[in-house]
Design a protein around this motif. Structure first.
Motif, PDB file in Angstrom:
ATOM      1  N   GLY A 142      55.497  68.936  44.231  1.00 19.68           N
ATOM      2  CA  GLY A 142      56.226  67.924  44.985  1.00 19.68           C
ATOM      3  C   GLY A 142      56.227  66.558  44.335  1.00 19.68           C
ATOM      4  N   ASN A 143      57.082  65.684  44.834  1.00 16.52           N
ATOM      5  CA  ASN A 143      57.233  64.343  44.291  1.00 16.52           C
ATOM      6  C   ASN A 143      57.387  63.315  45.398  1.00 16.52           C
ATOM      7  OD1 ASN A 143      57.818  62.421  42.052  1.00 16.52           O
ATOM      8  ND2 ASN A 143      59.835  62.324  43.015  1.00 16.52           N
ATOM      9  N   VAL A 144      56.623  62.256  45.343  1.00 19.50           N
ATOM     10  CA  VAL A 144      56.668  61.109  46.241  1.00 19.50           C
ATOM     11  C   VAL A 144      55.980  61.385  47.587  1.00 19.50           C
ATOM     12  CG1 VAL A 144      58.144  59.464  47.491  1.00 19.50           C
ATOM     13  CG2 VAL A 144      58.695  60.117  45.139  1.00 19.50           C
ATOM     14  N   ILE A 145      56.268  62.502  48.237  1.00 20.01           N
ATOM     15  CA  ILE A 145      55.619  62.844  49.498  1.00 20.01           C
ATOM     16  C   ILE A 145      54.966  64.222  49.388  1.00 20.01           C
ATOM     17  CG2 ILE A 145      57.229  61.466  50.880  1.00 20.01           C
ATOM     18  CD1 ILE A 145      58.641  64.040  51.659  1.00 20.01           C
ATOM     19  N   ASP A 146      54.053  64.504  50.313  1.00 23.41           N
ATOM     20  CA  ASP A 146      53.362  65.792  50.332  1.00 23.41           C
ATOM     21  C   ASP A 146      54.038  66.712  51.343  1.00 23.41           C
ATOM     22  OD1 ASP A 146      51.647  67.908  50.229  1.00 23.41           O
ATOM     23  OD2 ASP A 146      49.864  66.815  50.892  1.00 23.41           O
ATOM     24  N   THR A 147      54.668  67.766  50.871  1.00 25.52           N
ATOM     25  CA  THR A 147      55.377  68.707  51.756  1.00 25.52           C
ATOM     26  C   THR A 147      54.661  70.046  51.874  1.00 25.52           C
ATOM     27  OG1 THR A 147      56.757  69.459  49.904  1.00 25.52           O
ATOM     28  CG2 THR A 147      57.624  67.662  51.270  1.00 25.52           C
ATOM     29  N   GLN A 148      53.394  70.086  51.467  1.00 21.69           N
ATOM     30  CA  GLN A 148      52.693  71.360  51.490  1.00 21.69           C
ATOM     31  C   GLN A 148      52.608  71.959  52.886  1.00 21.69           C
ATOM     32  OE1 GLN A 148      48.291  72.150  50.921  1.00 21.69           O
ATOM     33  NE2 GLN A 148      49.015  72.651  48.860  1.00 21.69           N
ATOM     34  N   ALA A 149      52.511  71.133  53.904  1.00 23.79           N
ATOM     35  CA  ALA A 149      52.439  71.644  55.271  1.00 23.79           C
ATOM     36  C   ALA A 149      53.677  72.463  55.624  1.00 23.79           C
ATOM     37  CB  ALA A 149      52.288  70.483  56.263  1.00 23.79           C
ATOM     38  N   ASP A 150      54.812  72.114  55.033  1.00 20.77           N
ATOM     39  CA  ASP A 150      56.050  72.857  55.270  1.00 20.77           C
ATOM     40  C   ASP A 150      56.190  74.058  54.348  1.00 20.77           C
ATOM     41  OD1 ASP A 150      56.945  71.019  57.252  1.00 20.77           O
ATOM     42  OD2 ASP A 150      57.609  69.658  55.668  1.00 20.77           O
ATOM     43  N   TYR A 151      55.484  74.018  53.221  1.00 22.92           N
ATOM     44  CA  TYR A 151      55.567  75.103  52.233  1.00 22.92           C
ATOM     45  C   TYR A 151      54.153  75.471  51.763  1.00 22.92           C
ATOM     46  CZ  TYR A 151      60.276  73.036  51.988  1.00 22.92           C
ATOM     47  OH  TYR A 151      61.514  72.517  52.288  1.00 22.92           O
ATOM     48  N   PRO A 152      53.320  75.984  52.678  1.00 21.84           N
ATOM     49  CA  PRO A 152      51.907  76.222  52.357  1.00 21.84           C
ATOM     50  C   PRO A 152      51.650  77.223  51.241  1.00 21.84           C
ATOM     51  CG  PRO A 152      52.508  77.279  54.419  1.00 21.84           C
ATOM     52  CD  PRO A 152      53.647  76.389  54.062  1.00 21.84           C
ATOM     53  N   ASP A 153      52.588  78.115  50.995  1.00 23.08           N
ATOM     54  CA  ASP A 153      52.412  79.105  49.933  1.00 23.08           C
ATOM     55  C   ASP A 153      53.226  78.776  48.692  1.00 23.08           C
ATOM     56  OD1 ASP A 153      50.745  80.728  51.601  1.00 23.08           O
ATOM     57  OD2 ASP A 153      52.553  81.471  52.606  1.00 23.08           O
ATOM     58  N   THR A 154      53.846  77.624  48.703  1.00 20.67           N
ATOM     59  CA  THR A 154      54.772  77.266  47.619  1.00 20.67           C
ATOM     60  C   THR A 154      54.380  75.991  46.884  1.00 20.67           C
ATOM     61  OG1 THR A 154      56.587  78.317  48.832  1.00 20.67           O
ATOM     62  CG2 THR A 154      57.193  76.778  47.069  1.00 20.67           C
ATOM     63  N   VAL A 155      54.166  74.909  47.615  1.00 19.64           N
ATOM     64  CA  VAL A 155      53.864  73.610  47.001  1.00 19.64           C
ATOM     65  C   VAL A 155      52.386  73.525  46.651  1.00 19.64           C
ATOM     66  CG1 VAL A 155      53.840  71.117  47.327  1.00 19.64           C
ATOM     67  CG2 VAL A 155      55.782  72.462  48.166  1.00 19.64           C
ATOM     68  N   VAL A 156      52.111  73.508  45.350  1.00 18.25           N
ATOM     69  CA  VAL A 156      50.722  73.488  44.874  1.00 18.25           C
ATOM     70  C   VAL A 156      50.120  72.097  44.964  1.00 18.25           C
ATOM     71  CG1 VAL A 156      49.186  74.047  42.958  1.00 18.25           C
ATOM     72  CG2 VAL A 156      51.330  75.323  43.247  1.00 18.25           C
ATOM     73  N   ALA A 157      50.855  71.120  44.496  1.00 23.65           N
ATOM     74  CA  ALA A 157      50.381  69.742  44.472  1.00 23.65           C
ATOM     75  C   ALA A 157      51.579  68.804  44.483  1.00 23.65           C
ATOM     76  CB  ALA A 157      49.530  69.490  43.223  1.00 23.65           C
ATOM     77  N   SER A 158      51.320  67.537  44.738  1.00 25.82           N
ATOM     78  CA  SER A 158      52.398  66.548  44.765  1.00 25.82           C
ATOM     79  C   SER A 158      51.895  65.212  44.242  1.00 25.82           C
ATOM     80  CB  SER A 158      52.920  66.347  46.197  1.00 25.82           C
ATOM     81  OG  SER A 158      53.469  67.529  46.727  1.00 25.82           O
ATOM     82  N   ALA A 159      52.797  64.493  43.562  1.00 23.77           N
ATOM     83  CA  ALA A 159      52.516  63.122  43.138  1.00 23.77           C
ATOM     84  C   ALA A 159      52.977  62.209  44.263  1.00 23.77           C
ATOM     85  CB  ALA A 159      53.269  62.808  41.847  1.00 23.77           C
ATOM     86  N   LEU A 160      52.067  61.510  44.888  1.00 26.44           N
ATOM     87  CA  LEU A 160      52.390  60.694  46.064  1.00 26.44           C
ATOM     88  C   LEU A 160      52.598  59.227  45.702  1.00 26.44           C
ATOM     89  CD1 LEU A 160      49.773  62.107  48.600  1.00 26.44           C
ATOM     90  CD2 LEU A 160      52.052  62.983  48.050  1.00 26.44           C
ATOM     91  N   TRP A 161      53.578  58.627  46.335  1.00 27.51           N
ATOM     92  CA  TRP A 161      53.826  57.191  46.179  1.00 27.51           C
ATOM     93  C   TRP A 161      53.337  56.479  47.434  1.00 27.51           C
ATOM     94  CZ3 TRP A 161      59.191  54.494  46.899  1.00 27.51           C
ATOM     95  CH2 TRP A 161      59.094  53.150  46.480  1.00 27.51           C
ATOM     96  N   HIS A 162      52.573  55.419  47.253  1.00 28.47           N
ATOM     97  CA  HIS A 162      52.090  54.601  48.360  1.00 28.47           C
ATOM     98  C   HIS A 162      52.695  53.204  48.217  1.00 28.47           C
ATOM     99  CE1 HIS A 162      49.333  57.893  48.948  1.00 28.47           C
ATOM    100  NE2 HIS A 162      48.830  57.726  47.737  1.00 28.47           N
TER     101      HIS A 162
END
Length: 337
Positions: A240-260
């Motif tokens: 993922g990019n900018v936000i964490d969407t793992q909760a919506d894709y628990p078996d798909t999104v491994v990690a995300s770069a988050l912007w604060h």
């Protein structure tokens, strides 16, 4: 559409306080006594990744009682300058938004309203002659680089698909950083790169991702919404990019770069209240060393990422935070391998 946060008030400041913002000189005692009137102007829905981080930071400032916040979303580029003027005429003290498609028009409006501080996402730099217009961009290449290390460790085919909106600097630099991280683990990795020509078109992003997966990609870099949907349907992984969407894709999104965005907005608000706001580049506050970005927790992928990759991530993150390792910034358009 114009919306106001529930706790915001729609009223003007005393005329003396508003006028004294000219040339970045604000009556700090007056401004500190009450919340700053801030308006956000966005060309996409506030749910969109990039804008959602600005919106989240603004709502946090509202909750602390530091600002009043009103926003307009889905504003077309052709209408952007008009909306800026509308807010400026209405007594707003600070505008925040993104002017990538309306750089010249936005700066012309800023010149017309020198008493209104403007903090705008931009591909260009600040102009000292335009004292009330500051720029920012999401320089989250540090987190993108770390997420690339994880991607490089998770691909089995050695092929990663990357779907972006437009090949502008703020997208290009993240892609390049991600690619550099992936190559740290697997130097021979191949990349498929494509841009959909839109900031918010999930169906198009999804179809583009399908094509890459069919061509062998088993990890997708989801710079746009829609990519993770394709990865989920095809049973491959996504970053993922900018936000964490793992909760919506628990078996798909491994990690995300988050912007604060909080470090950026909070400094700008403080500067306006102190009467020190001026033309400058706030992009630096998106960097990890300032708390402007981070790598999301692995969550459902705990224990599934190779230890060697996690060790390298930890080493690089510590070095980035200490300033001993700098992720290169490359704003050139990335190409497929």
């Amino acid at each position: 559409m114009i919306k106001t946060c529930p706790v915001s008030r729609r009223r003007l400041l005393a005329s003396g306080a508003a006028a004294a913002l000219v040339a970045g000189l604000a009556p700090s005692r007056l401004l500190a006594a009450e919340p700053l009137k801030v308006a956000g102007i966005y060309t996409v829905p506030v749910e969109q990744q990039w804008v959602s981080r600005i919106h989240k930071a603004a709502e946090a400032a509202v909750a602390r009682g530091e600002i009043e916040y009103t926003f307009s979303e889905n504003v077309s580029n052709t209408d952007y300058a008009r909306v800026m003027r509308e807010y400026a005429e209405g007594g707003v003290q600070m505008l925040v938004g993104e002017v990538f498609g309306v750089e010249q028009e936005a700066r012309e409006v800023a010149a017309e309203y020198p008493n209104v501080a403007m903090l705008m996402g931009s591909s260009f730099k600040e102009d000292p002659a335009l004292a009330n217009f500051s720029v920012f961009d999401n320089y989250i290449q540090d987190a993108a680089y770390l997420s690339g290390i994880i991607a490089g460790a998770m691909t089995k085919s050695g092929s990663i698909g990357m779907v972006g909106g437009f090949p502008i600097p703020e997208v290009n630099r993240l892609m390049h950083a991600f690619m550099a991280g992936a190559r740290e683990i697997r130097p021979d990795i191949r990349f498929q790169v494509s841009f959909i020509g839109s900031w918010f078109d999930p169906p198009r992003a999804k179809e583009t991702a399908f094509g890459m997966i069919e061509a062998g990609a088993d990890v997708m870099y989801a710079e746009r919404f829609g990519v993770s949907d394709a990865a989920k349907e095809k049973g491959v992984l996504a970053i993922g990019n900018v936000i964490d969407t793992q909760a919506d894709y628990p078996d798909t999104v491994v990690a995300s770069a988050l912007w604060h965005f909080e470090p950026t907005l909070d400094r700008a608000v403080a500067a306006v209240k102190a009467g020190t706001f001026k033309a400058e580049d706030y992009g630096v506050y998106s960097q990890m060393i300032h708390g402007g970005c981070s790598l999301a927790p692995l969550g459902t992928f705990e224990g599934k990422v190779p230890e060697a990759a996690l060790k390298l991530v930890a080493e690089r993150e510590a070095a980035i935070r200490s300033g001993s390792f700098v992720v290169a910034i490359n704003d050139d358009e990335p190409k497929s391998s």
